[in-house]
Motif scaffolding. Sequence first.
Motif, PDB file in Angstrom:
ATOM      1  N   GLY A 170      -6.812  12.355   3.139  1.00  0.00           N
ATOM      2  CA  GLY A 170      -7.363  11.205   2.434  1.00  0.00           C
ATOM      3  C   GLY A 170      -8.327  11.668   1.369  1.00  0.00           C
ATOM      4  N   LEU A 221     -12.369   1.269   2.570  1.00  0.00           N
ATOM      5  CA  LEU A 221     -11.102   1.995   2.748  1.00  0.00           C
ATOM      6  C   LEU A 221     -11.330   3.318   3.462  1.00  0.00           C
ATOM      7  CD1 LEU A 221      -9.597   1.229  -0.781  1.00  0.00           C
ATOM      8  CD2 LEU A 221      -9.076   0.083   1.378  1.00  0.00           C
ATOM      9  N   THR A 222     -11.961   4.254   2.786  1.00  0.00           N
ATOM     10  CA  THR A 222     -12.349   5.540   3.371  1.00  0.00           C
ATOM     11  C   THR A 222     -13.723   5.883   2.832  1.00  0.00           C
ATOM     12  OG1 THR A 222     -10.047   6.284   3.407  1.00  0.00           O
ATOM     13  CG2 THR A 222     -11.746   7.967   3.647  1.00  0.00           C
ATOM     14  N   ILE A 272       0.576  -0.695  -0.171  1.00  0.00           N
ATOM     15  CA  ILE A 272      -0.040   0.578   0.188  1.00  0.00           C
ATOM     16  C   ILE A 272       0.814   1.193   1.290  1.00  0.00           C
ATOM     17  CG2 ILE A 272      -2.088   1.681   1.165  1.00  0.00           C
ATOM     18  CD1 ILE A 272      -2.434   0.567  -1.704  1.00  0.00           C
ATOM     19  N   GLU A 290      -8.535   3.067   6.487  1.00  0.00           N
ATOM     20  CA  GLU A 290      -7.475   4.070   6.364  1.00  0.00           C
ATOM     21  C   GLU A 290      -7.467   5.045   7.554  1.00  0.00           C
ATOM     22  OE1 GLU A 290      -5.267   4.071   3.099  1.00  0.00           O
ATOM     23  OE2 GLU A 290      -5.946   2.186   3.943  1.00  0.00           O
ATOM     24  N   PHE A 343      -2.974   8.960   4.180  1.00  0.00           N
ATOM     25  CA  PHE A 343      -3.455   7.596   4.376  1.00  0.00           C
ATOM     26  C   PHE A 343      -4.677   7.474   3.478  1.00  0.00           C
ATOM     27  CE2 PHE A 343      -1.007   7.810   8.301  1.00  0.00           C
ATOM     28  CZ  PHE A 343      -0.546   6.507   8.472  1.00  0.00           C
ATOM     29  N   SER A 344      -4.480   7.005   2.254  1.00  0.00           N
ATOM     30  CA  SER A 344      -5.585   7.008   1.296  1.00  0.00           C
ATOM     31  C   SER A 344      -5.403   5.936   0.225  1.00  0.00           C
ATOM     32  CB  SER A 344      -5.716   8.394   0.646  1.00  0.00           C
ATOM     33  OG  SER A 344      -6.915   8.504  -0.073  1.00  0.00           O
ATOM     34  N   ASN A 345      -5.025   4.719   0.651  1.00  0.00           N
ATOM     35  CA  ASN A 345      -4.813   3.632  -0.302  1.00  0.00           C
ATOM     36  C   ASN A 345      -3.809   4.036  -1.380  1.00  0.00           C
ATOM     37  OD1 ASN A 345      -5.813   0.840  -0.731  1.00  0.00           O
ATOM     38  ND2 ASN A 345      -6.332   1.608  -2.761  1.00  0.00           N
TER      39      ASN A 345
END
Length: 327
Positions: free
Chosen positions: A81, A89-90, A271, A103, A141-143
């Motif tokens: 990520g 998100l993160t 996403i 995420e 997993f990072s938008n």
Amino acid sequence: MSTSITRRTSAAALGLTAALVLAACSNPSDGGTTEVAATKGAGTKINLSPDQHRITTDQVDSIAAEVPEKIRKRGTLEVVGSSGSAAPLTFYATDNKTVIGVEPDIAYLVADVLGLKPHINTVSWENIFVGLDSAKYDVGFSNITDTEERKEKYDFASYRQDNLGFEAKKGSGLKITGPKDVAGRTVAVGSGTNQEKLLIEWSKEDVKAGLKPVNIKYYQNDSDTYLALQSGRIDLYLGPNPTAAYHAASTGKSEVVGTYSGAGATLQGLIAATTKKDSGLVKPLADALNEIIRNGTYAKVLKRWGLSNEAVTKSEINPPGLPKTNK
């Protein structure tokens, strides 16, 4: 929500209701929390501390058996990520080192279903794809937006709607309803993102219509971007709508003045979990995502971060994504 991922022009158009509504800023006396809500009037307090008490789920043997043998033998799911802090998100917990957000929470659930231990790696945006290309990491997993161009190198398993937000200084009076509203404006955007792609296309449309091009600016980090926004050096910042809404509500210094589907005017952006093309991992990822959607843990995670409005009802493998020419 319908029984399939909705493809709707009206939802893709500008003016969507923000997917995230915050009611309060971080509260140090409460161990580091903030209150969020998917819709007005329904507050949910989220935990910003390193002790996350993440939602968990059970392994599903039939899905775990689909994982490529090399990964199964290793026993870990190497998740990558962005190292940039982008709540919800993160981002980093109050200890400034524990990675939290929607995420990583979804990545943990997927790893649970697959019977693997998740190992979260944070790198710069461009190095997400470098690491996937070299098989250093299994999945991003990072938008990450599902795009037709990216499909040439990657496989996607969708898991959330992708909506973008135009953020302006509070009280700016701006309202973004289409390309003409950004003509001649100075707009910041992240390099290499689908937001940048959309903004470049809009600028071209403006020039063709006899209007001024967009003056696109790039900054190294969010703090520099927001400083530029408050000082008037930029008019707008285009980024993921969840982060724009989170920042606007938590600081009170900015506002979301327009939203747009990450896949353009005629397609709802998505996403997706991103893996190297033909790695053998995309089917187990999609099956694991559909399992957590089915068993309700996915909905609990989205609610936890105030993102229930971005839920999908099904994970799809390589669904239609942002076109190579985005209008």
